[in-house]
Design a protein around this motif. Structure first.
Motif, PDB file in Angstrom:
ATOM      1  N   LEU A 178       1.224  19.319   6.147  1.00  0.00           N
ATOM      2  CA  LEU A 178       0.198  18.463   6.728  1.00  0.00           C
ATOM      3  C   LEU A 178       0.805  17.572   7.802  1.00  0.00           C
ATOM      4  O   LEU A 178       2.005  17.270   7.758  1.00  0.00           O
ATOM      5  CB  LEU A 178      -0.440  17.605   5.638  1.00  0.00           C
ATOM      6  N   PRO A 179       0.013  17.119   8.758  1.00  0.00           N
ATOM      7  CA  PRO A 179       0.569  16.237   9.799  1.00  0.00           C
ATOM      8  C   PRO A 179       1.055  14.928   9.192  1.00  0.00           C
ATOM      9  O   PRO A 179       0.327  14.281   8.432  1.00  0.00           O
ATOM     10  CB  PRO A 179      -0.615  16.019  10.746  1.00  0.00           C
ATOM     11  N   ILE A 180       2.277  14.541   9.521  1.00  0.00           N
ATOM     12  CA  ILE A 180       2.818  13.339   8.895  1.00  0.00           C
ATOM     13  C   ILE A 180       2.513  12.073   9.687  1.00  0.00           C
ATOM     14  O   ILE A 180       3.047  11.005   9.378  1.00  0.00           O
ATOM     15  CB  ILE A 180       4.332  13.485   8.593  1.00  0.00           C
ATOM     16  N   ALA A 183       2.771   5.846  -3.098  1.00  0.00           N
ATOM     17  CA  ALA A 183       3.923   6.631  -3.558  1.00  0.00           C
ATOM     18  C   ALA A 183       4.043   6.588  -5.073  1.00  0.00           C
ATOM     19  O   ALA A 183       4.301   7.608  -5.724  1.00  0.00           O
ATOM     20  CB  ALA A 183       5.200   6.106  -2.901  1.00  0.00           C
ATOM     21  N   GLY A 184       3.829   5.411  -5.651  1.00  0.00           N
ATOM     22  CA  GLY A 184       3.978   5.261  -7.089  1.00  0.00           C
ATOM     23  C   GLY A 184       2.909   5.964  -7.897  1.00  0.00           C
ATOM     24  O   GLY A 184       3.203   6.647  -8.880  1.00  0.00           O
ATOM     25  N   GLY A 209       2.009  11.983   5.564  1.00  0.00           N
ATOM     26  CA  GLY A 209       3.105  11.109   5.961  1.00  0.00           C
ATOM     27  C   GLY A 209       3.562  10.133   4.920  1.00  0.00           C
ATOM     28  O   GLY A 209       4.725   9.720   4.919  1.00  0.00           O
ATOM     29  N   VAL A 210       2.663   9.723   4.012  1.00  0.00           N
ATOM     30  CA  VAL A 210       3.032   8.718   3.018  1.00  0.00           C
ATOM     31  C   VAL A 210       2.890   9.249   1.597  1.00  0.00           C
ATOM     32  O   VAL A 210       3.819   9.144   0.790  1.00  0.00           O
ATOM     33  CB  VAL A 210       2.192   7.435   3.186  1.00  0.00           C
ATOM     34  N   VAL A 211       1.754   9.835   1.259  1.00  0.00           N
ATOM     35  CA  VAL A 211       1.536  10.301  -0.115  1.00  0.00           C
ATOM     36  C   VAL A 211       2.516  11.411  -0.492  1.00  0.00           C
ATOM     37  O   VAL A 211       3.245  11.312  -1.483  1.00  0.00           O
ATOM     38  CB  VAL A 211       0.083  10.776  -0.304  1.00  0.00           C
ATOM     39  N   ALA A 212       2.547  12.483   0.304  1.00  0.00           N
ATOM     40  CA  ALA A 212       3.414  13.620  -0.030  1.00  0.00           C
ATOM     41  C   ALA A 212       4.887  13.243   0.029  1.00  0.00           C
ATOM     42  O   ALA A 212       5.662  13.562  -0.877  1.00  0.00           O
ATOM     43  CB  ALA A 212       3.126  14.791   0.914  1.00  0.00           C
ATOM     44  N   ARG A 218       0.833  -1.202   0.000  1.00  0.00           N
ATOM     45  CA  ARG A 218       0.000   0.000   0.000  1.00  0.00           C
ATOM     46  C   ARG A 218       0.867   1.252   0.000  1.00  0.00           C
ATOM     47  O   ARG A 218       0.598   2.220  -0.722  1.00  0.00           O
ATOM     48  CB  ARG A 218      -0.891  -0.037   1.234  1.00  0.00           C
ATOM     49  N   VAL A 219       1.919   1.267   0.808  1.00  0.00           N
ATOM     50  CA  VAL A 219       2.848   2.397   0.837  1.00  0.00           C
ATOM     51  C   VAL A 219       3.450   2.626  -0.537  1.00  0.00           C
ATOM     52  O   VAL A 219       3.481   3.757  -1.056  1.00  0.00           O
ATOM     53  CB  VAL A 219       3.962   2.149   1.879  1.00  0.00           C
TER      54      VAL A 219
END
Length: 606
Positions: free
Chosen positions: A249-251, A230-231, A257-260, A225-226
């Protein structure tokens, strides 16, 4: 390390500021995510190692507090991996992370998950019993606490079922000092003996729901999922090594935390981490760091649009902003005022099994599923019964698909275990997981994920968000979508922000509409009444109005309505100004105690 700005060349940036073809965006995302399936042992930490080998001095994560090049980030990740190994963190063992936005936050979870540990990203706004709840449901053996959250940790200790070992981030000495423990460990690449057999189907993170409708739930997030998040975003944003993503944004949340962060690390670009969002500082930061992208969520864009105009509004070199929750009525004013070349709006949830992407940039839409990707994003909209809180079913007991333009609940087909297009990984609590599964939907034995979101599909195939289930309520025999009413109210002069919800009224069926408003000196109650009368049917107009100094929001800019619903419209409970819609007066009148007593007794008909 003192990392300087690494701007794109003017020619390269101008080329990429132009709107790319829709097909090119999708193809790049497909190409990147296909590699995820082809290399099931390649994690995001592996990607960092790859960039460290080819571009060691390029900035990976930067901030005012500290910064890491790709080589430095890789070494820091290795220290955290060895810390996990040395402290007996096995594959699947949980470490909680309670720390503010900073580069080391990313290094911590990348390092621990590199060797099979699972990191629970704890909401930094929580204290006491709520914080203890989130720690307990993760069942951690260790918790890393930033020095600024020691008091929050102490407030939770008495409520914990079991106490994990605490490590203080920022402490330089003592048996709890994480920095001291890390400094004693090697930062070189892990040896074959240290490496663990960790793959994309292993659990990586626990990320919590917002808790706006109850205690937060911990959603299970695998490495697959991570890497997928990201991809997809690296591809759809056309990210490149010369890009800089501004992330305020809060990570501890999936978007910040994951997308950005993940999309930039996947592309070899840079993430600029701000400790928190500030409307007054936002554009100065964008310009100072020479950012080419930024990530938004919820009401962030509205707050920027409400800020006074400044010279910095258009002095940036942004080519794109990406996020979810940009309301349709402010999309074009926001894009025009700040000269944003491209907006990529999307729809997703941490636990959800499908996503939507508005690659075309159609204002107000949350995405469209191209026919060639229908198997990767298996979504449908089914008719929904507000009174029962479940789907409507036909004479055969199956769900009914909505027609174009008709509102219903969005659902996603749950696929096989290795089907990345329909995986539902659920929560740590099995009963909570089962509540999100809808069975026997279009055929006996099939299973679909319930998003809890009401949507409609337009004649062009674009999805439009209507409301959260639970926010929609029934009044006078009609369904009222709180978000649509809030958008209408927000367009009235003098209204800065609006939260709409349903409240129970004695001796009546359904729930009456109530709106909590934040207003400025231009606001006029009579003008609001006229504005709503011209735009909304009578049943959808708020019966009650509450004027507040500010709305209560979560750390991810979602409105928290539970306290508002609990307060209701009783002037004894609510100290804010309250008003009642009065048909005879053709406007709103002050709601005082005598008037409230008449409503409670059922002698005043609403």
């Amino acid at each position: 390390m003192n990392i300087q700005a690494r701007p794109a060349t003017d020619d390269a940036l101008q080329t990429r500021r132009a709107q790319p073809s829709v097909a090119k965006s999708w193809l790049k995302a497909i190409e990147i995510t296909a590699r995820v399936e082809q290399e099931p042992r390649r994690l995001l930490a592996t990607v960092v190692d790859e960039w460290a080998a080819v571009a060691p001095n390029s900035p990976a994560i930067v901030s005012d507090r500290d910064s890491y090049s790709y080589a430095e980030l890789a070494r820091r990740i290795n220290r955290y991996a060895r810390w996990a190994l040395e402290n007996g963190v096995g594959i699947g063992d949980v470490v909680c992370l309670l720390m503010s936005n900073r580069p080391d936050y990313v290094a911590a979870w990348l390092g621990i998950t590199k060797v099979g540990g699972v990191v629970a990203l704890i909401n930094t706004q929580l204290v006491g019993a709520s914080l203890a709840h989130c720690i307990d449901i993760a069942r951690p053996g260790h918790i890393i606490v930033g020095e600024e959250f020691v008091d929050a940790w102490e407030s939770a200790r008495a409520h914990l079922g079991a106490a994990p070992r605490i490590w203080l981030h920022g402490e330089t000495s003592g048996d709890k000092a994480l920095d001291q423990a890390l400094a004693a460990l090697d930062s070189a690449a892990l040896t074959p003996q240290e490496q663990r057999d960790v793959g994309i189907d292993d659990l990586a993170l626990l990320i919590y729901t917002s808790g706006t409708t109850g205690l937060p739930k911990a959603a299970r997030v695998t490495h697959r999922r991570v890497m997928g998040w990201a991809g997809w975003f690296a591809g759809l944003t056309d990210a490149a090594p010369d890009d800089r993503m501004y992330n305020c944004l809060p990570i501890y949340h999936s978007v910040g935390g994951v997308v950005a962060t993940g999309s930039m690390l996947m592309a070899g670009g840079s993430v600029v981490i701000a400790e928190k969002f500030s409307a007054s500082r936002f554009w100065d930061d964008i310009i100072r760091w020479d950012c080419t992208l930024f990530q938004y969520i919820g009401e962030l864009c509205r707050y920027l649009l409400q800020a006074p105009p400044s010279d910095g509004d258009t002095r940036h070199r942004l080519r794109l902003c990406c996020g979810n929750g940009l309301r349709g009525e402010i999309w074009e004013p926001f894009q025009a005022r700040f000269a944003i070349p491209r907006i990529l709006e999307f729809y997703a949830s941490t636990e959800g099994n499908f996503s939507l992407y508005n690659v075309e940039g159609k204002p107000g839409a949350i995405g469209r599923i191209p026919s060639f990707l229908a198997h990767r994003f298996p979504a449908a909209i089914v008719k929904f019964d507000v009174e029962t809180g479940g789907p409507l079913r036909d004479e055969n007991g199956l769900c009914i698909r909505c027609a174009r333009g008709e509102t219903g609940e969005a659902i996603g087909r749950i696929g096989e275990a290795r089907d990345s297009g329909g995986r539902f990984e659920g929560y740590t609590n099995d009963s909570e997981t089962e509540k999100k599964v809808l069975r026997d939907v279009f055929a006996a034995g099939d299973a679909w994920f319930r998003t809890g979101d009401l949507m409609r599909l337009d004649d062009k195939g674009f999805f439009h968000f209507v409301d959260r289930i639970g926010d929609t309520f029934r009044w006078k025999g009609e369904n009222v979508a709180a978000s649509e009413v809030a958008e209408t109210i927000a367009a009235c002069p003098g209204v800065i922000d609006a939260s709409v919800y349903g409240v129970s009224v004695p001796h009546t069926d359904g729930r009456a509409g109530m709106a909590a408003l934040v207003v400025d000196e231009r606001f006029d109650l009579a003008a609001l009444h006229r504005h709503l009368a011209e735009r909304l049917p009578a049943y959808a107009r708020p019966v009650f109005i509450r004027i507040q100094a500010a709305l209560q929001i979560t750390g991810t800019f979602k409105q928290n309505k539970q306290d508002l619903i609990r307060d209701g419209f009783d002037p004894v409970v609510v100290s804010d100004p309250l008003y009642l819609g009065d048909a005879t007066a053709a406007g709103y009148v002050v709601l005082d105690e005598p008037l409230h007593r008449r409503i409670a007794a059922g002698t005043l008909r609403l």
